[in-house]
Design a protein around this motif. Sequence first.
Motif, PDB file in Angstrom:
ATOM      1  N   SER A 669      -4.929   3.927   6.130  1.00  0.00           N
ATOM      2  CA  SER A 669      -4.315   4.258   7.433  1.00  0.00           C
ATOM      3  C   SER A 669      -5.315   4.767   8.459  1.00  0.00           C
ATOM      4  O   SER A 669      -5.048   4.729   9.660  1.00  0.00           O
ATOM      5  CB  SER A 669      -3.251   5.339   7.250  1.00  0.00           C
ATOM      6  N   THR A 670      -6.453   5.254   7.986  1.00  0.00           N
ATOM      7  CA  THR A 670      -7.383   5.892   8.918  1.00  0.00           C
ATOM      8  C   THR A 670      -8.199   4.894   9.727  1.00  0.00           C
ATOM      9  O   THR A 670      -8.809   5.268  10.720  1.00  0.00           O
ATOM     10  CB  THR A 670      -8.380   6.784   8.155  1.00  0.00           C
ATOM     11  N   THR A 762      -4.013   3.674  16.374  1.00  0.00           N
ATOM     12  CA  THR A 762      -4.461   4.172  15.062  1.00  0.00           C
ATOM     13  C   THR A 762      -3.397   5.051  14.414  1.00  0.00           C
ATOM     14  O   THR A 762      -3.086   4.907  13.229  1.00  0.00           O
ATOM     15  CB  THR A 762      -5.767   4.973  15.226  1.00  0.00           C
ATOM     16  N   ASP A 763      -2.845   5.972  15.184  1.00  0.00           N
ATOM     17  CA  ASP A 763      -1.881   6.905  14.611  1.00  0.00           C
ATOM     18  C   ASP A 763      -0.483   6.308  14.478  1.00  0.00           C
ATOM     19  O   ASP A 763       0.383   6.909  13.865  1.00  0.00           O
ATOM     20  CB  ASP A 763      -1.785   8.158  15.500  1.00  0.00           C
ATOM     21  N   HIS A 764      -0.277   5.125  15.065  1.00  0.00           N
ATOM     22  CA  HIS A 764       1.074   4.586  15.089  1.00  0.00           C
ATOM     23  C   HIS A 764       1.424   3.845  13.812  1.00  0.00           C
ATOM     24  O   HIS A 764       2.581   3.662  13.502  1.00  0.00           O
ATOM     25  CB  HIS A 764       1.252   3.617  16.273  1.00  0.00           C
ATOM     26  N   TYR A 765       0.392   3.404  13.100  1.00  0.00           N
ATOM     27  CA  TYR A 765       0.655   2.612  11.896  1.00  0.00           C
ATOM     28  C   TYR A 765       0.007   3.252  10.668  1.00  0.00           C
ATOM     29  O   TYR A 765      -1.063   3.846  10.748  1.00  0.00           O
ATOM     30  CB  TYR A 765       0.108   1.185  12.044  1.00  0.00           C
ATOM     31  N   ALA A 766       0.710   3.102   9.525  1.00  0.00           N
ATOM     32  CA  ALA A 766       0.145   3.513   8.243  1.00  0.00           C
ATOM     33  C   ALA A 766      -0.131   2.250   7.443  1.00  0.00           C
ATOM     34  O   ALA A 766       0.576   1.252   7.576  1.00  0.00           O
ATOM     35  CB  ALA A 766       1.122   4.407   7.499  1.00  0.00           C
ATOM     36  N   THR A 767      -1.185   2.306   6.622  1.00  0.00           N
ATOM     37  CA  THR A 767      -1.608   1.106   5.901  1.00  0.00           C
ATOM     38  C   THR A 767      -1.789   1.402   4.413  1.00  0.00           C
ATOM     39  O   THR A 767      -2.531   2.314   4.045  1.00  0.00           O
ATOM     40  CB  THR A 767      -2.945   0.579   6.467  1.00  0.00           C
ATOM     41  N   ALA A 768      -1.094   0.614   3.594  1.00  0.00           N
ATOM     42  CA  ALA A 768      -1.321   0.684   2.147  1.00  0.00           C
ATOM     43  C   ALA A 768      -1.965  -0.628   1.742  1.00  0.00           C
ATOM     44  O   ALA A 768      -1.463  -1.707   2.067  1.00  0.00           O
ATOM     45  CB  ALA A 768      -0.006   0.873   1.407  1.00  0.00           C
TER      46      ALA A 768
END
Lengths: 1001, 91
Positions: A669-670, A762-768
């Motif tokens: 996510s970062t 950047t802060d709007h999405y989380a990523t796995a």
Amino acid sequence: MSKNLRINNKQFVDETRKLSFIFNGKKLYGYKGDTLASALLSNDIHLVGRSFKYHRPRGIMTSGSEEPNAILQIGNDDALTEPNVRATEIELYDGLICNSQNCWPSVNFDIGGINNLLSPLLPAGFYYKTFMWPASFWEKYEYFIRKSAGLGKSPTKQDPDMYDHRYMHCDILIVGGGVSGLIAAKIASDDNKKVLLLEDKELLGGSLIYDDNDISKIDNQKSSEWLKKLIENIKNDKNIIIKTRTSLAAYHNYNFLLARQNLTDHLSVNDRNNKIRQRLYKIRAKKVIISTGAIERPQVFHNNDRPGIMLASAVKKYIDYYGVRCGLENVIFTNNDSAYETALSLHKSGTKLNAIVDIRENSSSEIVNKVKSLGIQIYWNHTIANTKGYKRINKVTIMKLNDKGNDVIGKKIELNCDCLAISGGWTPMVHLFTQSGGKLKFDNKDNIFVPDKTNLNQLSIGSAKGDFELDDVLKNSIKDTKKFLQIENSNYDKIDVQCSKEKEKKNIWLLPSDKPLSKTKPFLDYQNDSTAKDIKLALREGFKSIEHVKRYTTTGMGTDQGKLANMHALGIVADTTNTNMGDLGTTTFRPPYTPLTFGTIVGRNVGQFFDIFRKTPMHEWHVDNNAKFENVGQWKRAWYYPKDGETMHDAVQRESKAARESSGILDASTLGKIDIQGTDANEFLNRVYTNAWSKLQIGKCRYGLMLNEDGMVYDDGVTTKLGENHYLMTTTTGGAANVMSKLEDYLQTEWPELNVFLTSVTDHYATASVCGPNAKKIINKIFKDLDLSDESFPHMSFKEVKLGNINCRVMRISFTGELSYEINVEASYGKYIWEKCIEAGKEFNITPYGTETMHLLRAEKGFIIVGQDTDGTMTPVDLQMDWIISKKKYDFIGKRSLYRSDTIREDRKQLVGLLTDDPNEILEEGAQIVKDENKKPINMLGHVTSSYFSPTLKKSIALAVLKEGKKLKGQKLLVPMIDKTIKVTVSDTVFLDKENERING
Amino acid sequence: MFLINCPYCGERDQSEFVSGGEAHIARPKQPTELNDDQWAEYLFMRKNIKGIQFERWNHAHGCRKWFNVARDTSNDKIEKIYKMGEQPPKL
């Protein structure tokens, strides 16, 4: 208090509140309202410290921030103790503990005092001259010099106190709450201005508030009585904010000022709990009025540093304000009228004044006539030739001056005294004015530097400007303030002021003695022990600039920053070199005006508030699952997840094995994410990346490399084409903000014709990121309807799918070399989707892995990390990434620099792989690489940038930058370490799966 | 600490801004036509004058807009602020 040193004085000191304190282990008493200095003096203690170099006994000399001697260690707690506190500034509180500094074993018996006898061997520049040769001996000298340097002890534990910062804005900032500042405040307030008034003492009023003679009158009232009414008036004025115990630390450009307020230092330790200790005000003022007053100068004569020798103004303040006699047998030594006020105060309090010694031929002003009429003996045209008394003055020797004032004549007269009050005139406190960039001019009449030119909206008034007599102070302050504020009339235009006017002036910077100069000790800078002799020596040795003389002799370089010493130093240089003082200039006044604690400067930015940190939406899950974190930029990233006492190495081996053999999951996510839209978005990508973007289809992803205009690699990442004019760019975690502002810069300034809009998401999405041979099965379990076949969803492509109501962007991209899917969701669903993956992956032993394993996995594949394998000096060619440079594109950022004479050199450092001959030996990142260890100096060929033990390959692997690395493949080189030399072979940068088969599962 | 009058937001504290170096250095339209010296002139050479200097500033912690500043480096006085694309004032 065996001697009768206290005078009944109820005005400023509360004798009903007795306070105990401990000085050098001895319990003593004072009253509420005392400073530590006045309390010590009331106990007949003058000797409080030893001087820095000669360890001479030194006593309290002043009553303010200019104090050079009475600097004490306060408190004995390892966390709270504070060195170099001026006894003259700290208000007495119950239970105060203080100790003398720079003496051992005690202030009364100090071994270092031997330096005083050795002083002929310790001239100015002694350390410079003695310890310069031979150069190799410095390491041996240093230990001993460091030991004897410095004053006081720093606290050794963390400061438990709280500090605060606050912004303030005002129309008029007034610095100094003496009579000139107060009247300016009132005039400004009457004109409806918002006024901020700062005063470093506890009470407003300056020195006039305790003035007690019958000569000074304002509007036919005693001046102090008149002033008290003005203060009451100001305290009730809604336009004026008053901050007392607040000293101005720094005056910067554009009227930006820093002030420090003491909030608890005057309270007993028990009353300080949970209170803020000090507050730093950051002030932006439309206009600034400096009314900081003046400080009295001492006189420079033989042995002028004994305990009991004090400034005349201080002796007066201790009597009139604190009700403390500094001695029972007083002598005054002066060159001006102001010391006669001290004479009147001594007389009025019934304190014995043996004589006044005045270097002038005579004076017939009102105040001098009054002192004459009291029958006090005055020795005109006399100087003090010597003083006696080691730990306290007991005698002065006076002699007549010759016509030129450069020698003494006649017979010696000895006078008894236990306190010598000296006055050498007054120096305006122009520190703040010069800090703000103002230029000074020299006033020959009073031998002072006064404010001249400034670029800022500011005004100096009162004695800070060079007005010393009450009528000048008031009338000029009123006149100048009105002009400064563009006011026609004020309520003070008809003020009537009466005061004594000085008629005769005389100044001798260095007073003569019956002994030759070389046999005398006329001190200038008490704290640093520099004498008039040192100044003359520096001049003889060729130092001309006042800045050089200052550094060579250390005059003015103590914690008091030469507040007392500087003018005499300048005067003696001017006299010796036959220069006008005005031409000589002054040394630079630097902030802070008085020392600040680190706590005040840092404020609340300590501990967890030292820097902000950013957490991903999955952060709590990582914490719950025992992750160790590392800082990447401001992000906290999961580093590795140790199980059952695993070391980092063990954990990383397990995590990376799982990712290669079954499945792993990473919180990505970062990574920086920039949403790019607009009809020219594609053209924009072509200009910022080295490779071509024109043919990228919707739903496809592409890796891009970004250069600086100098051709060096700046950032990299994958960009996905979401729609016709819509892209999502990813950047490195640490580079996100810089990339964003760089792209904005080009859009706004170089290519304003492009229709492109950038938004940081950047802060709007989380990523796995799920990877490994079983990744497809796991994704299939979560998105049952999604066609994951290679035909429908190949490597480097993207699909938008729904999971319930959640929009998911799934990208098939890989940084590990394994089959890999990144699921991007709105940040608030980040933890949900992560847990969903973990749940679906359970049967495949899905293993969360951190940044360390990610680094290992990508290194096995030879993928670079910008910032680890590059350092701003690597071109894509140096990285052996020529394939990513488009040959067809006419231009992109940095293209022209790729064929500068420097970037086409073949002997540049280039990225290579390294394999250790012993496969179990892991290189250290940063280790230097050499070819020949024996030929000295050893030629460094490069260094290791990434190094790991690969559990899949069962050997250690490393990436390195190496001079002419491309040509050296297969060569044997050496990596010398502190205890051994490691043999390595240069290899390809790709260690695993050169055919790229694994990305298909 | 300067007080900078952002042409889009008004007077703000310097801490909201970043400086971007000398202004009015346009990126060459045809870099490939330039020899090494000409390219180096664009890439590396910057003036450092005592007196009026034209600079780029960015309201980084505000509107994110770039603009130009004419600043007297001898006393840090900002003589003029003007938008990107505008010609430097005669001072």
